[in-house]
Design an enzyme around this catalytic site. Structure first.
Site, PDB file in Angstrom:
ATOM      1  N   ILE A   1       0.656  -1.180  -0.148  1.00 40.60           N
ATOM      2  CA  ILE A   1      -0.074  -0.168  -0.234  1.00 40.60           C
ATOM      3  C   ILE A   1       0.828   1.153  -0.146  1.00 40.60           C
ATOM      4  CG2 ILE A   1      -1.742   1.109   1.188  1.00 40.60           C
ATOM      5  CD1 ILE A   1      -2.641  -1.601   0.161  1.00 40.60           C
ATOM      6  N   LYS A   2       0.656   2.089  -1.004  1.00 36.64           N
ATOM      7  CA  LYS A   2       1.545   3.224  -1.367  1.00 36.64           C
ATOM      8  C   LYS A   2       0.814   4.335  -0.364  1.00 36.64           C
ATOM      9  CE  LYS A   2       4.318   5.294  -4.725  1.00 36.64           C
ATOM     10  NZ  LYS A   2       4.411   5.455  -6.221  1.00 36.64           N
TER      11      LYS A   2
END
Length: 215
Positions: free
Chosen positions: A83-84
């Site tokens: 997850i960025k």
């Protein structure tokens, strides 16, 4: 050092993967929009079919609860999804929650060593300093990478340094010399890493001599 491709173009991802050098993929909303994809989930599924490695998928929420909610949906897509998260206060809060639940995160838009320290303390799996964008404003992006790597080594932080906003092969070489963990770059830069005029000249001469030998 791991090599990631920074794109949402499936053809480029496939070609880089076929070269046998690709360890992962980074995407962002701008790259996805450039390719015209309307269904982000389907795009991520296709990328995960091509590359068996970390696939960074960026959230668009800017509040911690919204980030966490998006993250929990994205990680359902595939085990390799990372997850960025933007390196802002709410992002740090979200990363703390997600890391405690075993969800890998990539804190993006890092521009200072202090931001990188906070990302590591919050439990980020990756931190993404943007070297090219710093170069654009007359600041050495590679100096930032050296500072972060040095700080992380000083304290044994497990967060990996992912060099982002890579513009040319020299960024790649300097990242490797400094000891960064990952370098992500556009496909055109990956192609530039392969090319050298002396390689082309040498191959042309070998083939020419072989042709003469068999004529």
């Amino acid at each position: 050092m791991k090599i990631f491709i920074d794109t949402a173009n499936l053809k480029e991802i496939k070609e880089a993967a076929d070269m046998g050098v690709l360890d992962g993929v980074t995407t962002n909303p701008s790259l996805v929009a450039k390719e015209g994809f309307k269904d982000f989930k389907t795009l991520l599924e296709k990328i995960c079919e091509i590359v068996d490695g970390d696939i960074s998928a960026e959230v668009i929420s800017t509040d911690s609860l919204g980030i966490v909610k998006e993250a929990k949906e994205l990680v359902k897509i595939h085990k390799n999804i990372v997850i960025k998260v933007p390196l802002i206060k709410e992002g740090l809060k979200a990363v703390k929650i997600l890391s405690s639940e075993g969800i890998k995160t990539n804190m993006t838009l890092c521009f200072t060593p202090s931001q990188a320290v906070l990302a590591a303390k919050a439990g980020a799996y990756l931190v993404s300093p943007f070297v090219g964008r710093l170069d654009d404003v007359s600041t050495s992006g590679m100096d930032l990478i050296a500072q972060i790597v040095n700080i992380y080594n000083n304290y044994g932080y497990e967060t990996q340094v992912l060099v982002a906003s890579v513009r040319h092969p020299l960024h790649f070489v300097e990242s490797a010399l400094i000891g960064a963990d990952v370098c992500t770059m556009p496909f055109k830069v990956i192609e530039q890493l392969v090319k050298h005029p002396l390689t082309d000249i040498g191959l042309s001469k070998f083939l020419e001599d072989w042709k003469k030998l068999n004529s």
